[in-house]
Design a protein around this motif. Structure first.
Motif, PDB file in Angstrom:
ATOM      1  N   LYS A  35       0.801  -1.220   0.000  1.00 33.56           N
ATOM      2  CA  LYS A  35       0.000   0.000   0.000  1.00 33.56           C
ATOM      3  C   LYS A  35       0.836   1.273   0.000  1.00 33.56           C
ATOM      4  CE  LYS A  35      -3.416   0.792   2.719  1.00 33.56           C
ATOM      5  NZ  LYS A  35      -4.762   1.130   2.242  1.00 33.56           N
TER       6      LYS A  35
ATOM      7  N   ARG B 162       1.970   2.269   2.871  1.00 30.40           N
ATOM      8  CA  ARG B 162       1.322   2.834   4.060  1.00 30.40           C
ATOM      9  C   ARG B 162       2.366   3.127   5.134  1.00 30.40           C
ATOM     10  NH1 ARG B 162      -4.238   1.919   6.035  1.00 30.40           N
ATOM     11  NH2 ARG B 162      -4.379   1.832   8.290  1.00 30.40           N
TER      12      ARG B 162
ATOM     13  N   SER C 138      -8.046  -0.790   4.041  1.00 28.39           N
ATOM     14  CA  SER C 138      -8.701  -0.656   2.740  1.00 28.39           C
ATOM     15  C   SER C 138      -7.704  -1.018   1.633  1.00 28.39           C
ATOM     16  CB  SER C 138      -9.211   0.769   2.573  1.00 28.39           C
ATOM     17  OG  SER C 138      -8.179   1.695   2.853  1.00 28.39           O
TER      18      SER C 138
ATOM     19  N   ASN D 231      -6.474  -0.057  -1.138  1.00 30.30           N
ATOM     20  CA  ASN D 231      -6.059   0.991  -2.069  1.00 30.30           C
ATOM     21  C   ASN D 231      -4.616   1.376  -1.777  1.00 30.30           C
ATOM     22  OD1 ASN D 231      -7.719   2.134   0.366  1.00 30.30           O
ATOM     23  ND2 ASN D 231      -6.173   3.681  -0.104  1.00 30.30           N
TER      24      ASN D 231
ATOM     25  N   SER E 183     -10.666   4.892  -1.136  1.00 32.17           N
ATOM     26  CA  SER E 183     -10.877   3.475  -0.828  1.00 32.17           C
ATOM     27  C   SER E 183     -11.662   2.801  -1.959  1.00 32.17           C
ATOM     28  CB  SER E 183     -11.642   3.332   0.488  1.00 32.17           C
ATOM     29  OG  SER E 183     -10.838   3.782   1.548  1.00 32.17           O
TER      30      SER E 183
ATOM     31  N   GLU F 230     -15.740   3.483   5.062  1.00 30.36           N
ATOM     32  CA  GLU F 230     -15.133   2.552   5.998  1.00 30.36           C
ATOM     33  C   GLU F 230     -15.912   2.500   7.319  1.00 30.36           C
ATOM     34  OE1 GLU F 230     -13.760   5.159   4.639  1.00 30.36           O
ATOM     35  OE2 GLU F 230     -11.805   4.730   3.736  1.00 30.36           O
TER      36      GLU F 230
ATOM     37  N   HIS G 190      -5.922  11.720   3.011  1.00 29.42           N
ATOM     38  CA  HIS G 190      -6.557  10.524   2.504  1.00 29.42           C
ATOM     39  C   HIS G 190      -7.362  10.856   1.262  1.00 29.42           C
ATOM     40  CE1 HIS G 190      -6.099   8.304   6.290  1.00 29.42           C
ATOM     41  NE2 HIS G 190      -6.405   7.247   5.570  1.00 29.42           N
TER      42      HIS G 190
HETATM   43 MG    MG Z   1      -7.778   3.194   4.309  1.00 30.31          MG
END
Ligand code: MG
Ligand code: AMP
Length: 340
Positions: free
Chosen positions: A56, A58, A143, A145, A151, A180, A234
């Motif tokens: 991701k 992330r 999620s 993405n 998302s 979400e 986001h």
């Molecule tokens: Mg997310």
């Protein structure tokens, strides 16, 4: 190589067994839930969870939600389970509610973003529940993405972001809720709403009484150690997003003026909302707040592809699901908001 399993029309347990064994082997499987698609891995396998973060892009301090299929799994993951957790689970699970509790040692810190707490949810989706049960593991799934993108609410969105980079994508069609889960922290009293989502906070208050709303929910700058996910931008389309908030008629009028002004400057303009607009691109969100929530991320992804310079979005009233919708819109807009 990515296996894509089509399960739009009916559930195939044999194919789900294949996906479940991938989870057990530490592989990544994207699957539908009622909220959005999740990018899943064995929550107790550090290496597997690390791959979620890598795939991701992330930040490692943004914790994951651990998905379960049976309430008894809460006791395996959480050190203390207050009565309120049981009350909420009884009423809202399976469903779009995530409960934050003190973590047990068993849950790796990679999964919790380094926190001493763990976020747990039982999703209301047959495919997700079967996958969790058949794998015999709690499944960590943010999620599905790439970090910073809206998302995914369809398997196509997941394919766009991850084809060739994860082992399996289960296509269960469009997700029902579209935003979400609601995240509530029960390690504090009164409990704190960390993220508005598919379950309105008003419903939670009917069961456990007053809930404090974390100021970051409204975009206030505060100490975000407790809710690390909130500090990241986001749901950001490439175009500049502007949210127009206020009484419906005024919003409509202001958006029409803005379209004209921006066109004069030679900009390509997209609009997302529930009224009709003449713009270069227009995405109709729907009449009810449920429809608006369901279509929001799809609309943002659509605008990403439509090559517009500016996206104008209608604000909605901040009650019920509207709190989650406005939270996502404000984040997408990087808090560029016009009040009329
Ligand atoms: Mg997310
Ligand atoms: P995502 O699954 O991508 O929707 O992100 C999960 C979000 O859940 C994070 O960004 C946090 O806001 C929240 N979350 C997950 N675990 C925790 C935790 N232990 N404490 C507080 N918030 C959490």
């Amino acid at each position: 190589m990515t296996i894509i399993i089509n399960m739009r029309d009916k559930i195939d347990i044999r194919k789900l067994r294949v996906a479940a064994s991938l989870i057990r082997e530490g592989k990544l499987v994207a699957f539908p839930t009622e909220t959005v698609y999740g990018l899943g891995a064995d929550a107790l396998n550090e290496r597997a969870v690390r791959r979620i973060f890598e795939a991701k892009g992330r930040p490692p301090d943004n914790p994951l939600i651990v998905h379960i299929a049976d309430f008894s799994q809460v006791y395996e993951l959480a050190k203390e389970v207050p009565e309120e957790a049981e009350m909420l689970a009884k009423k809202f699970w399976p469903g779009p509610l995530t409960i934050v509790l003190p973590r047990k040692e068993l849950v790796p810190k990679v999964t919790t973003g380094g926190l001493e707490t763990v976020a747990i949810r039982m999703p209301a989706h047959e495919i997700a529940l079967h996958l969790i049960k058949l794998s015999g593991r709690p499944i960590a799934a943010p999620s599905a993405n790439i970090s910073g993108k809206p998302s995914p609410t369809t398997a196509e969105h997941v394919i766009d972001d991850f084809y060739g980079r994860i082992e399996c994508i289960i296509d269960g069609g469009e997700t029902r809720v579209g935003v979400e889960s609601t995240v509530i922290d029960l390690t504090e009293w009164p409990p704190v709403l960390l993220r508005p989502g598919g379950l309105p906070v008003e419903e939670i208050e009917k069961v456990i009484g007053e809930v404090r709303i974390h100021p970051a929910v409204y975009g206030k700058k505060v100490d975000l150690a407790k809710a690390p996910g909130m500090k990241y931008r986001h749901y950001a389309p490439e175009a500049e997003v502007i949210v127009v908030e206020g009484p419906r008629e005024k919003v409509k009028e202001r958006i029409r003026e803005l379209i004209a002004e921006l066109k004069k400057k030679g900009k390509r303009v997209g609009v997302i909302g529930s009224e009709k607009y003449e713009a270069d691109e227009f995405f109709y969100l729907g009449n009810s707040i449920e429809e608006v929530a369901r279509n929001l991320f799809k609309a943002l992804r659509y605008m990403d592809r439509a090559n517009v310079d500016v996206v104008l979005a209608e604000g909605v009233e901040e009650k019920g699901l509207g709190l989650a919708v406005m939270n996502r819109l404000r984040k997408a807009a990087g808090y560029r908001i016009i009040k009329v």
